[in-house]
Design a protein around this motif. Structure first.
Motif, short mmCIF file in Angstrom:
data_model
loop_
_atom_site.label_atom_id
_atom_site.label_comp_id
_atom_site.label_asym_id
_atom_site.label_seq_id
_atom_site.Cartn_x
_atom_site.Cartn_y
_atom_site.Cartn_z
N UNK A 64 0.92 -22.73 30.58
CA UNK A 64 -0.32 -22.11 31.04
C UNK A 64 -0.29 -21.91 32.55
N UNK A 65 0.25 -22.89 33.25
CA UNK A 65 0.31 -22.86 34.71
C UNK A 65 1.27 -21.80 35.21
N UNK A 66 2.38 -21.60 34.50
CA UNK A 66 3.47 -20.76 35.00
C UNK A 66 3.42 -19.32 34.53
N UNK A 67 2.59 -19.02 33.54
CA UNK A 67 2.58 -17.68 32.95
C UNK A 67 2.13 -16.62 33.95
N UNK A 68 2.89 -15.51 34.03
CA UNK A 68 2.49 -14.37 34.85
C UNK A 68 1.94 -13.23 33.99
N UNK A 69 1.96 -13.42 32.68
CA UNK A 69 1.43 -12.43 31.74
C UNK A 69 0.31 -13.09 30.94
N UNK A 70 -0.50 -12.28 30.24
CA UNK A 70 -1.57 -12.87 29.41
C UNK A 70 -1.03 -13.96 28.49
N UNK A 71 -1.82 -15.03 28.37
CA UNK A 71 -1.35 -16.23 27.67
C UNK A 71 -2.50 -16.81 26.87
N UNK A 72 -2.24 -17.12 25.61
CA UNK A 72 -3.26 -17.71 24.75
C UNK A 72 -3.24 -19.23 24.88
N UNK A 73 -4.33 -19.84 25.33
CA UNK A 73 -4.34 -21.30 25.44
C UNK A 73 -4.31 -21.96 24.07
N UNK A 74 -3.88 -23.22 24.05
CA UNK A 74 -3.79 -23.97 22.81
C UNK A 74 -5.18 -24.30 22.26
N UNK A 75 -5.28 -24.55 20.97
CA UNK A 75 -6.56 -25.02 20.41
C UNK A 75 -7.04 -26.27 21.15
N UNK A 76 -8.32 -26.32 21.43
CA UNK A 76 -8.87 -27.47 22.14
C UNK A 76 -8.80 -27.35 23.64
N UNK A 77 -8.35 -26.22 24.16
CA UNK A 77 -8.32 -26.02 25.61
C UNK A 77 -9.74 -26.08 26.17
N UNK A 84 -10.56 -18.48 31.99
CA UNK A 84 -9.49 -17.94 32.81
C UNK A 84 -8.56 -17.06 31.99
N UNK A 85 -8.17 -17.55 30.82
CA UNK A 85 -7.23 -16.81 29.98
C UNK A 85 -7.84 -15.49 29.51
N UNK A 86 -9.13 -15.50 29.16
CA UNK A 86 -9.80 -14.29 28.69
C UNK A 86 -9.88 -13.25 29.81
N UNK A 87 -10.23 -13.69 31.02
CA UNK A 87 -10.31 -12.77 32.16
C UNK A 87 -8.94 -12.21 32.49
N UNK A 93 -2.66 -10.13 33.49
CA UNK A 93 -1.95 -11.09 34.32
C UNK A 93 -2.03 -12.49 33.70
N UNK A 94 -1.39 -13.46 34.34
CA UNK A 94 -1.42 -14.83 33.86
C UNK A 94 -2.74 -15.51 34.19
N UNK A 95 -3.11 -16.55 33.44
CA UNK A 95 -4.44 -17.16 33.59
C UNK A 95 -4.71 -17.79 34.95
N UNK A 96 -3.67 -18.27 35.64
CA UNK A 96 -3.92 -18.91 36.94
C UNK A 96 -4.37 -17.89 37.98
N UNK A 97 -4.22 -16.61 37.71
CA UNK A 97 -4.74 -15.58 38.61
C UNK A 97 -6.26 -15.60 38.68
N UNK A 98 -6.90 -16.30 37.74
CA UNK A 98 -8.35 -16.34 37.69
C UNK A 98 -8.93 -17.69 38.09
N UNK A 189 -14.34 -14.82 37.53
CA UNK A 189 -12.97 -15.01 37.06
C UNK A 189 -12.30 -13.66 36.81
N UNK A 190 -13.04 -12.72 36.22
CA UNK A 190 -12.50 -11.39 35.98
C UNK A 190 -12.21 -10.68 37.30
N UNK A 191 -13.13 -10.77 38.26
CA UNK A 191 -12.91 -10.15 39.57
C UNK A 191 -11.64 -10.70 40.22
N UNK A 192 -11.42 -12.00 40.10
CA UNK A 192 -10.23 -12.63 40.66
C UNK A 192 -8.96 -12.10 40.00
#
Length: 243
Positions: A64-77, A84-87, A93-98, A189-192
């Motif tokens: 989740x931390x390293x992804x530069x592309x859209x990434x689906x978090x694990x159940x229970x995230x 972050x992941x949805x935005x 982009x990857x979730x840390x961008x948000x 988060x989306x703006x970010x």
């Protein structure tokens, strides 16, 4: 990096204070009569409450931390990771961008219960709720537009996220060369995430219109400003005034 750009968003009628928890470094403004040491402690707790579940989740799912592309978090995230992941998925982009925008909004919305006017800045990403017109200065590095322009934000457009990405200023990861990409959205988060994605498209000054057009196509984005050296493009609910 010295955060000299913070002078561009600070408001004279608000009391500003800093909250630093590990990598999170917030500048927070609230109404003068609402400021207290207890509010500062409350803000610090809000930041820790945001970070702790996210840190624990990243230990469980380091991809989740390293992804530069859209990434689906694990159940229970935790909710913040899912937001972050949805935005990031909408921006491509990857979730840390948000992450900076998501934390700024979470803290800002909680503090808005105590102060009618709140501004939370997190590394150039801003959550704003205001009862009056505000001006937010634009810092664009060595561009001739830097320190000369401000965004005028009307109260009816808040709560609002105002997030900036740059390929020439600061330490945030960008694959482009924009001096500043500023994205407006009620979802901070989306703006970010969109600021990062649009900034990645700017390889030279002739790409500013392309980046603004990209942002315009993403549902939930209400405005975009793209600056690269002596070129600038704007779209949407962006009112520029002299700084």
């Amino acid at each position: 990096m010295e955060r000299t750009y913070r002078s561009l968003h600070r408001q004279d009628d608000l009391v500003h204070f800093q909250v630093v928890v590990k990598e999170t470094d917030l500048d927070i403004g609230v109404r003068r009569e609402r400021f207290s040491p207890e509010l500062v402690k409350r803000a610090e707790k809000l930041v820790r409450d945001c970070r702790a579940p996210l840190e624990e989740y990243i230990r469980r799912d380091p991809a989740f931390l390293k992804a530069h592309d859209p990434y689906d978090p694990l159940p229970g995230a935790p909710p913040l990771a899912r937001k972050m992941a949805a935005a990031a998925r909408r921006a491509g982009v990857g979730p840390m961008a948000a992450v900076a925008g998501a934390i700024a909004e979470a803290v800002g919305r909680a503090l808005a219960r105590f102060s009618r006017d709140v501004i939370v800045e997190n590394g150039g990403d801003i959550f704003l709720r205001s009862a009056c017109i505000r001006r937010i200065g634009v810092y664009a590095g060595d561009s001739p537009f830097s320190h000369r322009l401000a965004l005028e934000i009307r109260p009816e457009d808040t709560p609002l996220g105002i997030c900036t990405s740059s390929g020439t200023v600061g330490h945030s990861l960008s694959f482009g060369m924009a001096d500043a990409v500023v994205i407006l959205s009620p979802d901070t988060a989306l703006a970010d995430a969109v600021a990062t994605a649009a900034g990645n498209l700017v390889k030279d000054p002739d790409h500013v219109q392309k980046a603004a057009g990209f942002a315009a196509l993403i549902p939930g984005v209400t405005g975009a400003l793209v600056i690269c050296r002596d070129k600038m493009a704007a779209w949407g609910r962006v009112k520029l005034v002299p700084a």
